[in-house]
Design a protein around this motif. Sequence first.
Motif, PDB file in Angstrom:
ATOM      1  N   SER A   1       0.821  -1.217   0.000  1.00 39.12           N
ATOM      2  CA  SER A   1       0.000   0.000   0.000  1.00 39.12           C
ATOM      3  C   SER A   1       0.849   1.260   0.000  1.00 39.12           C
ATOM      4  N   ALA A   2       1.975   1.242   0.714  1.00 34.04           N
ATOM      5  CA  ALA A   2       2.831   2.432   0.755  1.00 34.04           C
ATOM      6  C   ALA A   2       3.390   2.738  -0.630  1.00 34.04           C
ATOM      7  N   PHE A   3       3.826   1.693  -1.350  1.00 31.28           N
ATOM      8  CA  PHE A   3       4.350   1.895  -2.690  1.00 31.28           C
ATOM      9  C   PHE A   3       3.264   2.398  -3.634  1.00 31.28           C
ATOM     10  N   LEU A   4       2.054   1.859  -3.525  1.00 32.42           N
ATOM     11  CA  LEU A   4       0.961   2.300  -4.391  1.00 32.42           C
ATOM     12  C   LEU A   4       0.590   3.751  -4.130  1.00 32.42           C
ATOM     13  N   ALA A   5       0.590   4.167  -2.852  1.00 29.51           N
ATOM     14  CA  ALA A   5       0.298   5.565  -2.535  1.00 29.51           C
ATOM     15  C   ALA A   5       1.389   6.485  -3.080  1.00 29.51           C
ATOM     16  N   PHE A   6       2.640   6.051  -2.943  1.00 27.35           N
ATOM     17  CA  PHE A   6       3.762   6.818  -3.489  1.00 27.35           C
ATOM     18  C   PHE A   6       3.625   6.966  -5.001  1.00 27.35           C
ATOM     19  N   ILE A   7       3.268   5.864  -5.672  1.00 29.79           N
ATOM     20  CA  ILE A   7       3.109   5.887  -7.123  1.00 29.79           C
ATOM     21  C   ILE A   7       1.967   6.815  -7.522  1.00 29.79           C
ATOM     22  N   ALA A   8       0.849   6.784  -6.780  1.00 26.06           N
ATOM     23  CA  ALA A   8      -0.288   7.640  -7.119  1.00 26.06           C
ATOM     24  C   ALA A   8       0.092   9.112  -7.033  1.00 26.06           C
ATOM     25  N   ALA A   9       0.811   9.473  -5.962  1.00 27.68           N
ATOM     26  CA  ALA A   9       1.231  10.866  -5.807  1.00 27.68           C
ATOM     27  C   ALA A   9       2.187  11.280  -6.918  1.00 27.68           C
ATOM     28  N   ARG A  10       3.154  10.415  -7.198  1.00 24.62           N
ATOM     29  CA  ARG A  10       4.124  10.768  -8.229  1.00 24.62           C
ATOM     30  C   ARG A  10       3.483  10.777  -9.615  1.00 24.62           C
ATOM     31  N   LEU A  11       2.512   9.898  -9.826  1.00 20.23           N
ATOM     32  CA  LEU A  11       1.820   9.861 -11.117  1.00 20.23           C
ATOM     33  C   LEU A  11       1.174  11.205 -11.429  1.00 20.23           C
ATOM     34  N   LEU A  12       0.530  11.794 -10.434  1.00 20.59           N
ATOM     35  CA  LEU A  12      -0.091  13.099 -10.632  1.00 20.59           C
ATOM     36  C   LEU A  12       0.952  14.157 -10.964  1.00 20.59           C
ATOM     37  N   ALA A  13       2.074  14.131 -10.230  1.00 24.19           N
ATOM     38  CA  ALA A  13       3.110  15.136 -10.450  1.00 24.19           C
ATOM     39  C   ALA A  13       3.755  14.990 -11.827  1.00 24.19           C
ATOM     40  N   VAL A  14       4.042  13.755 -12.237  1.00 19.65           N
ATOM     41  CA  VAL A  14       4.670  13.540 -13.537  1.00 19.65           C
ATOM     42  C   VAL A  14       3.701  13.866 -14.668  1.00 19.65           C
TER      43      VAL A  14
ATOM     44  N   LEU B   1      12.387   6.406  -2.361  1.00 19.16           N
ATOM     45  CA  LEU B   1      11.896   5.082  -2.729  1.00 19.16           C
ATOM     46  C   LEU B   1      12.527   3.957  -1.907  1.00 19.16           C
ATOM     47  N   PRO B   2      13.868   3.937  -1.672  1.00 15.63           N
ATOM     48  CA  PRO B   2      14.430   2.857  -0.848  1.00 15.63           C
ATOM     49  C   PRO B   2      13.973   2.899   0.611  1.00 15.63           C
ATOM     50  N   GLN B   3      13.381   4.000   1.058  1.00 18.03           N
ATOM     51  CA  GLN B   3      12.852   4.071   2.416  1.00 18.03           C
ATOM     52  C   GLN B   3      11.405   3.580   2.497  1.00 18.03           C
ATOM     53  N   ILE B   4      10.804   3.287   1.329  1.00 15.84           N
ATOM     54  CA  ILE B   4       9.408   2.847   1.295  1.00 15.84           C
ATOM     55  C   ILE B   4       9.304   1.345   1.079  1.00 15.84           C
ATOM     56  N   VAL B   5      10.207   0.765   0.273  1.00 13.65           N
ATOM     57  CA  VAL B   5      10.158  -0.675  -0.016  1.00 13.65           C
ATOM     58  C   VAL B   5      11.408  -1.347   0.534  1.00 13.65           C
TER      59      VAL B   5
ATOM     60  N   LEU C   1      -0.807  19.996  -6.815  1.00 16.56           N
ATOM     61  CA  LEU C   1      -1.275  20.252  -5.452  1.00 16.56           C
ATOM     62  C   LEU C   1      -1.825  18.974  -4.823  1.00 16.56           C
ATOM     63  N   LEU C   2      -2.600  18.204  -5.580  1.00 18.62           N
ATOM     64  CA  LEU C   2      -3.160  16.961  -5.057  1.00 18.62           C
ATOM     65  C   LEU C   2      -2.069  15.924  -4.800  1.00 18.62           C
ATOM     66  N   GLY C   3      -1.084  15.837  -5.683  1.00 23.14           N
ATOM     67  CA  GLY C   3       0.018  14.908  -5.480  1.00 23.14           C
ATOM     68  C   GLY C   3       0.801  15.206  -4.216  1.00 23.14           C
ATOM     69  N   SER C   4       1.023  16.483  -3.933  1.00 20.51           N
ATOM     70  CA  SER C   4       1.715  16.868  -2.704  1.00 20.51           C
ATOM     71  C   SER C   4       0.926  16.454  -1.470  1.00 20.51           C
ATOM     72  N   ALA C   5      -0.385  16.640  -1.496  1.00 15.99           N
ATOM     73  CA  ALA C   5      -1.213  16.282  -0.348  1.00 15.99           C
ATOM     74  C   ALA C   5      -1.237  14.770  -0.127  1.00 15.99           C
ATOM     75  N   LEU C   6      -1.361  13.994  -1.213  1.00 19.56           N
ATOM     76  CA  LEU C   6      -1.357  12.535  -1.089  1.00 19.56           C
ATOM     77  C   LEU C   6      -0.053  12.036  -0.493  1.00 19.56           C
TER      78      LEU C   6
ATOM     79  N   TRP D   1       0.061  12.595   3.407  1.00 22.66           N
ATOM     80  CA  TRP D   1      -0.898  11.910   4.264  1.00 22.66           C
ATOM     81  C   TRP D   1      -0.907  10.398   4.101  1.00 22.66           C
ATOM     82  N   LEU D   2      -0.503   9.875   2.961  1.00 20.82           N
ATOM     83  CA  LEU D   2      -0.731   8.452   2.696  1.00 20.82           C
ATOM     84  C   LEU D   2       0.527   7.615   2.516  1.00 20.82           C
ATOM     85  N   VAL D   3       1.712   8.202   2.511  1.00 12.70           N
ATOM     86  CA  VAL D   3       2.933   7.444   2.248  1.00 12.70           C
ATOM     87  C   VAL D   3       3.757   7.323   3.522  1.00 12.70           C
ATOM     88  N   PRO D   4       3.764   6.141   4.177  1.00 12.96           N
ATOM     89  CA  PRO D   4       4.611   5.948   5.359  1.00 12.96           C
ATOM     90  C   PRO D   4       6.052   5.627   4.953  1.00 12.96           C
TER      91      PRO D   4
END
Length: 446
Positions: free
Chosen positions: A43-56, A161-165, A213-218, A221-224
């Motif tokens: 879940s942490a990786f998926l949240a990270f990907i969602a945030a970065r997807l918006l930014a990219v 990324l290495p701190q998430i997976v 803006l949405l990517g920054s918020a995600l 709040w959602l990436v441990p």
Amino acid sequence: MRLRCARHKQLQHRLAKQNSNVPQPAPSSPPTPAPQKSIYAHSAFLAFIAARLLAVFATQVQAVVVAWQVYDLTRSPMALAYVGLAQFLPMLVLLLPAGDLIDRFARKPILAAAWGVGAICSALLWWLSGHGAAGVNGIYAVLVLFGCTRAFSGPALQSLLPQIVAREQLAQAIAANSMIMRGAAIGGPFLGGVLYALGGGELTYAICFACLLLGSALLIWLVPVKYAGPPAPTQGTMSERFGAGIRFIRSRPIILGTISLDLFAVLLGGVVALLPIYAHEVLHVGPQGLGALRSAMAIGEVSAGLYLSMRPFNSRVGRTMFIAVAIFGVANLVFALSTVYIVSFIALMIAGSADMVSVYIRGALVQFSTPDHMRGRVNAVNMLFIGSSNELGEFRAGTSAAWLSAVPAAVLGGVCTLAVVGLWSRIFPTLRDVDKFEEAALPGDQ
């Protein structure tokens, strides 16, 4: 005495015979290792990907719209060169403080803040899009600020990324991350061209603002962060700490060779900056065609990235990287000489596929070769090299097109890429001969 010995031997023989009739337990087989959890189940990786997807996605949309808008207003190849230079120079200036800051402080809030400032840049471009040719200088100024945000967001992304997976899934995470990001690069440029044709810069920049803006918020709040190492030592000055990072890179031929190969191959051979000229004057397509051309490389990248995320390889990685960069150069040569739209599109797809293989190997080699407390500084230098190969490469391509015209400039770039591959394979034999990613790590590196 002899009688006792005989009886003792008879007793031993009888016991051995009895034991031979007792069923013996089968030798235990080694335990079967548990199947590795898919990276897509984290879940942490998926949240990270969602945030970065918006930014990219926002960054890709903004890039194609800025390039088209500036060239449409000026009709000057040098104007496209200044677009790349405006984003590269701040990255060069802020390299030292960015890398040091990322190693000494939490990386997630730094990345979120950089994306937040990027959203402000999109809002400013939104406002400037209504000023016509008079707003071109303002666009350059905003791109300088956007380049400042990339000086921090790029190294922070790579270091986070290495701190998430977990380490054993890092190569797979890099492949999946790169593939999904290239997915945004497919839809971003194409949609950017369509939106610009329909609603001009106002609509596209507004969408970029919302996504950043949405990517920054995600992200906040959602990436441990689960695998953070100890922060870098704070002794000495910033220059001394960064100097330690430079000395570390110089002491590791695998890292130095990897990032310098990317720098010179793409710096000399990239054709992305010339796509507006090819769309206007060689292939005769509009902004929609330009967006599709920019998406062509991303289609190839996603195809290769999807395969690598499902079937990652870990053998002969050094030689494979050199072969991939050579294919990238040949594909760019085909694009440079083509006057048929579909041939140009396919050539860019092949170049994108080769580039994805190279990105997968480069990213894994750098991450495996670098301890966590050094990643901010190493990735800052890496992002400088990547920024040099992209933004400074755009400046090189624009100036070459202004002096030689677009087609000779693109041909020269492809030839230079092939020359770099041959030269680097001789200068860095350690990189060329590395077999597995784990061979890049020193004992004790985390």
